[in-house]
Design a protein around this motif. Structure first.
Motif, mmCIF file in Angstrom:
data_model
loop_
_atom_site.group_PDB
_atom_site.id
_atom_site.type_symbol
_atom_site.label_atom_id
_atom_site.label_comp_id
_atom_site.label_asym_id
_atom_site.label_seq_id
_atom_site.Cartn_x
_atom_site.Cartn_y
_atom_site.Cartn_z
ATOM 1 N N LYS A 14 0.850 -1.192 0.000
ATOM 2 C CA LYS A 14 0.000 0.000 0.000
ATOM 3 C C LYS A 14 0.886 1.242 0.000
ATOM 4 C CE LYS A 14 -3.872 -2.277 0.609
ATOM 5 N NZ LYS A 14 -4.765 -2.483 -0.474
ATOM 6 N N ILE A 15 0.412 2.284 -0.654
ATOM 7 C CA ILE A 15 1.165 3.536 -0.725
ATOM 8 C C ILE A 15 0.468 4.561 0.162
ATOM 9 C CG2 ILE A 15 1.984 5.376 -2.222
ATOM 10 C CD1 ILE A 15 1.827 3.309 -4.550
ATOM 11 N N ASN A 16 1.199 5.074 1.135
ATOM 12 C CA ASN A 16 0.652 6.062 2.065
ATOM 13 C C ASN A 16 1.193 7.433 1.697
ATOM 14 O OD1 ASN A 16 -0.094 7.690 4.191
ATOM 15 N ND2 ASN A 16 0.454 6.216 5.773
ATOM 16 N N SER A 47 -3.264 0.761 -3.630
ATOM 17 C CA SER A 47 -2.574 -0.508 -3.817
ATOM 18 C C SER A 47 -1.392 -0.307 -4.760
ATOM 19 C CB SER A 47 -3.529 -1.547 -4.417
ATOM 20 O OG SER A 47 -2.809 -2.635 -4.963
ATOM 21 N N ALA A 48 -0.201 -0.691 -4.314
ATOM 22 C CA ALA A 48 0.988 -0.534 -5.153
ATOM 23 C C ALA A 48 0.840 -1.319 -6.452
ATOM 24 C CB ALA A 48 2.228 -0.996 -4.385
ATOM 25 N N VAL A 51 -1.429 0.602 -8.822
ATOM 26 C CA VAL A 51 -0.741 1.781 -9.346
ATOM 27 C C VAL A 51 0.243 1.357 -10.437
ATOM 28 C CG1 VAL A 51 0.917 3.611 -8.776
ATOM 29 C CG2 VAL A 51 -1.057 3.207 -7.301
ATOM 30 N N ARG A 52 1.004 0.298 -10.175
ATOM 31 C CA ARG A 52 1.958 -0.192 -11.186
ATOM 32 C C ARG A 52 1.234 -0.638 -12.456
ATOM 33 N NH1 ARG A 52 7.278 -1.263 -9.424
ATOM 34 N NH2 ARG A 52 7.546 -1.335 -7.187
ATOM 35 N N LYS A 53 0.118 -1.323 -12.296
ATOM 36 C CA LYS A 53 -0.649 -1.812 -13.431
ATOM 37 C C LYS A 53 -1.179 -0.648 -14.270
ATOM 38 C CE LYS A 53 -4.492 -4.859 -14.618
ATOM 39 N NZ LYS A 53 -5.546 -5.735 -14.089
ATOM 40 N N GLU A 54 -1.724 0.360 -13.613
ATOM 41 C CA GLU A 54 -2.237 1.528 -14.316
ATOM 42 C C GLU A 54 -1.109 2.268 -15.031
ATOM 43 O OE1 GLU A 54 -4.885 4.406 -15.748
ATOM 44 O OE2 GLU A 54 -5.283 2.432 -14.899
#
Length: 61
Positions: A14-16, A47-48, A51-54
């Motif tokens: 998770k990205i905070n 969700s990391a 985010v990477r997928k997008e």
């Protein structure tokens, strides 16, 4: 609040955006700006993996 001693895989799932060290880590890892990271999180959540997928989808697009 994040446990600063816990920086393993679980913590990186998770990205905070409220933790400067996390923001710095992710913008360096992903090669994007803080603003770009915030826009991605606003779009897909913190969700990391999401985010990477997008980000990968945007690169192909």
């Amino acid at each position: 609040m994040d446990n600063l001693k816990k920086r393993g895989v679980e913590d990186r799932s998770k990205i905070n955006m409220h933790e400067d060290y996390e923001v710095k880590y992710w913008i360096k890892q992903l090669g994007i700006t803080k603003e770009q990271l915030q826009r991605l999180i606003d779009k897909v959540g913190n969700s990391a993996a999401a985010v990477r997928k997008e980000l990968a989808g945007q690169a192909k697009g």
